[in-house]
Enzyme design. Structure first.
Site, short mmCIF file in Angstrom:
data_model
loop_
_atom_site.label_atom_id
_atom_site.label_comp_id
_atom_site.label_asym_id
_atom_site.label_seq_id
_atom_site.Cartn_x
_atom_site.Cartn_y
_atom_site.Cartn_z
N LYS A 36 0.81 -1.22 0.00
CA LYS A 36 0.00 0.00 0.00
C LYS A 36 0.85 1.28 0.00
CE LYS A 36 -0.53 0.15 5.01
NZ LYS A 36 -1.24 -0.40 6.15
N ARG A 131 -7.33 0.57 16.90
CA ARG A 131 -7.79 0.75 15.53
C ARG A 131 -8.80 -0.37 15.32
NH1 ARG A 131 -3.81 1.17 10.34
NH2 ARG A 131 -4.44 -1.01 10.12
C1 LIG Z 1 -0.36 -1.12 6.74
C2 LIG Z 1 -0.67 -2.38 7.42
C3 LIG Z 1 0.34 -3.32 7.61
C4 LIG Z 1 1.78 -3.07 7.22
O1 LIG Z 1 2.35 -2.08 8.04
P1 LIG Z 1 3.90 -1.70 7.95
O2 LIG Z 1 4.12 -0.83 9.13
O3 LIG Z 1 4.10 -1.00 6.66
O4 LIG Z 1 4.66 -2.97 8.02
C5 LIG Z 1 -0.01 -4.51 8.22
N1 LIG Z 1 -1.27 -4.75 8.62
C6 LIG Z 1 -2.27 -3.87 8.44
C7 LIG Z 1 -3.64 -4.20 8.90
C8 LIG Z 1 -2.00 -2.65 7.83
O5 LIG Z 1 -2.99 -1.77 7.68
#
Ligand SMILES: *Cc1c(COP(=O)(O)O)cnc(C)c1O
Length: 354
Positions: A36, A131
């Site tokens: 993402k 969250r």
């Molecule tokens: C963005 C996200 C991740 C990855 O996070 P990083 O800090 O980039 O490793 C993993 N799980 C969820 C649910 C996320 O939204």
């Protein structure tokens, strides 16, 4: 060459991926590669897949669609909780998704049945970061309800820490997730594919814990891409934190005061700015601004200071360095700057493969 641009060194990303996959797999933990932060850029997705990652995760359907359209073939995980209004696309573009709402899972199941498929569900558990996630006390009931649905399969449980609340993954919350996994597997006589402990913020825990318990998966973006871990804001030793380089061009270079003069109101963003008196300084302006980049997450490669930015201008104190108009200035990017640069249509993307 065009500026502003972001140079993306795929070889350094490949190195980070190999290194991390090796470390995590030695602890029995598989890695889902998270795209993402780079808008599902297919070249980066392929770099993940070529270096030991089998599953990709993204928070946005549009990015999953982009990767599928580019011919990428692997299981895809939707990271952000699905919106009811996009369920058609969730079932079409994602093989599995993270979920916390039974009403949504119900809709996914109906849609999957209609399309003659089965969608995998990973149930997210709230462990303090506040969250997404089911409260642990509601987990059993939720599992019971999901098991009644014919269009979905429970592929696992997971949690996400260190994102909103900054909660640190440790033995206490990870062991708790493990115990919830064991309870569910025993009570319902099911076996779950993923006990997904978190994101890049779990790095220190993974490295230092004596026992990962049932945790057998994580979802990683930041660690692989920028070799950092937002929890402690440190570069990770042994990884490249400079796979991305942001380059902008000097459009003005003059000696000026360090403090604005005249009657002072608000700046372009409604803040009343405060400035440190550095006397007369070499001020340079770069042709990049807040519309392009989260400038607070840029780190100049030279010993020069970012003073601030307006929509289209970045202002720096060049200190003892000399810059002429046309010179390029390079920066390391932290996650937020990478994300904004990769999302900006105004920043040219250049890929390097050594
Ligand atoms: C963005 C996200 C991740 C990855 O996070 P990083 O800090 O980039 O490793 C993993 N799980 C969820 C649910 C996320 O939204």
């Amino acid at each position: 060459m065009r500026t502003p641009r972001i140079e993306i060194n795929l070889s350094k990303i490949a190195y980070n991926v190999k290194k991390i996959v090796q470390l995590y797999s030695s602890k029995g933990i598989s890695v889902i590669g998270v795209t993402k932060g780079v808008c599902g850029e297919p070249m980066i997705a392929n770099t993940f897949l070529k270096n030991g990652i089998d599953i990709l995760g993204d928070s946005r359907i549009a990015n999953l669609q982009r990767m599928r359209n580019a011919g990428i073939q692997c299981p895809f995980l939707l990271l952000r909780l699905p919106s009811i209004s996009e369920i058609d696309y969730v079932v079409k573009y994602a093989d599995m998704s993270l979920n916390s709402e039974i009403g949504v899972i119900n809709k996914i199941s109906e849609n999957a049945i209609k399309n003659n498929t089965k969608h995998k569900i990973i149930l997210m558990i709230e462990l303090g970061d506040l969250r997404e996630g089911i409260l642990p006390s509601d987990l059993e009931y939720t599992v019971k309800e999901v098991l009644k649905l014919k269009g979905v399969k429970i592929a696992g449980i997971g949690t996400n820490l260190g994102c909103f609340g900054g909660v640190v993954p440790d033995d206490k919350n990870m062991n708790y997730l493990s115990s919830l996994a064991r309870d569910i597997e025993n009570k319902f006589e099911i076996s779950m594919e993923f006990i997904s402990g978190g994101n890049s913020a779990n790095y220190n825990w993974v490295k230092s814990t004596k026992d990962v318990g049932e945790i057998n998966n994580v979802r990683l973006g930041e660690l692989l891409l920028v070799g950092r871990n937002s929890l402690d804001d440190n570069k990770i030793h042994g990884l490249y934190s400079d796979a991305f380089t942001l380059i902008a061009e000097v459009i003005e270079s003059k000696v000026k005061c360090s403090i604005p003069y005249g009657k002072i109101g608000f700046d372009a963003f409604g803040n009343s700015p405060k400035f440190e008196d550095r006397g007369q300084i070499k001020r340079i302006i770069l042709g990049i601004g807040r519309q392009d980049i989260m400038h607070s997450a840029l780190i100049p490669r030279l010993d020069i200071d970012i003073l601030g930015a307006s929509s289209d201008h970045l202002i720096l104190d060049a200190k003892d360095k000399n810059f002429n108009v046309g010179d390029e200035v390079a920066f390391d990017v932290k996650y937020g700057a990478m994300l904004s640069a990769m999302s900006s249509p105004y920043i040219f993307k250049k890929y390097i493969n050594e």
